[in-house]
Design an enzyme around this catalytic site. Structure first.
Site, PDB file in Angstrom:
ATOM      1  N   PHE A 119       0.801  -0.946  -0.271  1.00 28.81           N
ATOM      2  CA  PHE A 119      -0.120   0.035   0.037  1.00 28.81           C
ATOM      3  C   PHE A 119       0.824   1.297  -0.068  1.00 28.81           C
ATOM      4  O   PHE A 119       1.810   1.369   0.806  1.00 28.81           O
ATOM      5  CB  PHE A 119      -0.823   0.024   1.126  1.00 28.81           C
ATOM      6  CG  PHE A 119      -1.680   1.055   1.406  1.00 28.81           C
ATOM      7  CD1 PHE A 119      -2.949   1.225   0.721  1.00 28.81           C
ATOM      8  CD2 PHE A 119      -1.560   2.061   2.295  1.00 28.81           C
ATOM      9  CE1 PHE A 119      -3.748   2.287   0.888  1.00 28.81           C
ATOM     10  CE2 PHE A 119      -2.329   3.262   2.565  1.00 28.81           C
ATOM     11  CZ  PHE A 119      -3.472   3.393   2.010  1.00 28.81           C
TER      12      PHE A 119
ATOM     13  N   ASN B  99      -4.089   2.091  10.201  1.00 26.67           N
ATOM     14  CA  ASN B  99      -4.700   2.638   8.914  1.00 26.67           C
ATOM     15  C   ASN B  99      -5.152   1.458   8.283  1.00 26.67           C
ATOM     16  O   ASN B  99      -4.377   0.765   7.439  1.00 26.67           O
ATOM     17  CB  ASN B  99      -3.721   3.438   8.197  1.00 26.67           C
ATOM     18  CG  ASN B  99      -4.396   3.784   6.986  1.00 26.67           C
ATOM     19  OD1 ASN B  99      -5.610   3.669   6.572  1.00 26.67           O
ATOM     20  ND2 ASN B  99      -3.568   4.047   5.744  1.00 26.67           N
ATOM     21  N   PRO B 100      -6.412   0.903   8.738  1.00 28.42           N
ATOM     22  CA  PRO B 100      -6.607  -0.467   8.216  1.00 28.42           C
ATOM     23  C   PRO B 100      -7.436  -0.429   6.900  1.00 28.42           C
ATOM     24  O   PRO B 100      -7.459   0.675   6.309  1.00 28.42           O
ATOM     25  CB  PRO B 100      -7.901  -0.836   9.222  1.00 28.42           C
ATOM     26  CG  PRO B 100      -8.322   0.486   9.722  1.00 28.42           C
ATOM     27  CD  PRO B 100      -7.366   1.507   9.441  1.00 28.42           C
TER      28      PRO B 100
END
Ligand code: GLN
Length: 285
Positions: A92, A191-192
């Site tokens: 990510f 920060n899922p």
């Protein structure tokens, strides 16, 4: 196509036609990165002729950008909180909005843990950006970060070592709390993934080049956030501390109510675009 000027014109035009909004910036970033020069060099020397090999590499990357690969994957780099992070496909890419979470977290550490040690747990390290920034800015912090993805483990390790944080930022391979044995943390941060499948499908094409596991969660995006709210407190030392979770715009009210069910007061923090971005839960304060 010989000079920098020719390449800039071609690249910008090509990306514009592909619908890439940041066509100018991205073209210039790619060229400057391949030439190993600052962007200002491009504008000061438009007649400079890169080698054929360099032109070939630039064309290849601009073409991939046209296929909507994020710049971070093409250049293996992304800036976050003023630092550069190594990034590659499969992990990510840190977002500027997440800087809001980090600055609030650092404010809390400064206010509540001055001159004493603070132990933090991060769920979902990704590239390691959050933990590295906290580690560098809070020298009193010891950090444990987990991720399920092998790729995230190897890339976060690279970034942690690059900033010499190997002795204070520790990596654990696990989904969330499964590897945590004791209630020893002062701060839990994450920060899922918080997009619903629909959010994901309607997101920019670039987002869909990123790992789905880092973006999409069940229960309309709320699955992991809710799990952290429910279970987080059990891992706080003496049931006291803070939980910081990044959330999506429009999720705040429901999560605030959900927190209340567990006796937790949650505060919603907005980002610069006035969107709900962070859930801050203070436990025992
Ligand atoms: N804000 C991110 C995006 O829209 C989603 C981040 C996340 O799920 N953690 O790409």
């Amino acid at each position: 196509m010989k000079t920098i000027k020719d390449i800039i014109l071609w690249g910008r035009n090509f990306l514009k036609n592909k619908g890439v909004e940041s066509f100018s910036l991205d073209t210039d970033l790619i060229i400057s990165s391949i030439l190993g020069r600052e962007k200002s060099f491009l504008y000061a020397h438009p007649e400079f002729e890169p080698s054929n090999e360099q032109i070939g590499r630039i064309k290849k990357l601009i073409t991939l950008r046209g296929h909507r690969f994020p710049v971070s994957y093409l250049l293996n780099s992304k800036e976050f909180y003023g630092l550069e992070f190594y990034i590659e496909r499969g992990v990510f890419t840190p977002r500027p909005e997440t800087e809001i979470l980090v600055s609030n977290l650092l404010d809390t550490i400064n206010a509540e843990y001055k001159n004493r040690n603070v132990k933090m747990f991060e769920i979902g390290l990704g590239s390691g950006a959050i933990s590295v920034v906290v580690g560098l800015n809070a020298v009193n912090a010891t950090i444990y970060g987990c991720d399920v993805s092998k790729k995230a483990i190897s890339i976060s390790k690279k970034n942690i070592l690059r900033y010499n944080l190997g002795d204070r930022v520790h990596i654990i391979r696990s989904f969330d709390f499964d590897a945590v044995k004791e209630a020893s943390f002062d701060i839990i941060v994450s920060n899922p993934p918080y997009l619903s499948l629909n959010d994901y499908l309607s997101a920019e094409k670039e987002v869909r080049k990123e790992p789905r596991k880092a973006l999409i969660a069940r229960d309309r995006g709320l699955f992991l956030i809710k799990k952290i709210i429910r279970e987080g407190r059990r891992f706080l030392k003496n049931q006291r501390g803070f939980i910081f979770i990044e959330i999506g715009d429009g999720q705040g009210e429901e999560l605030k109510n959900y927190s209340l069910k567990f006796g937790l007061e949650a505060e919603i923090i907005k980002d610069y675009a006035d969107k709900e971005r962070v859930l801050k839960i203070s436990v025992g304060y």
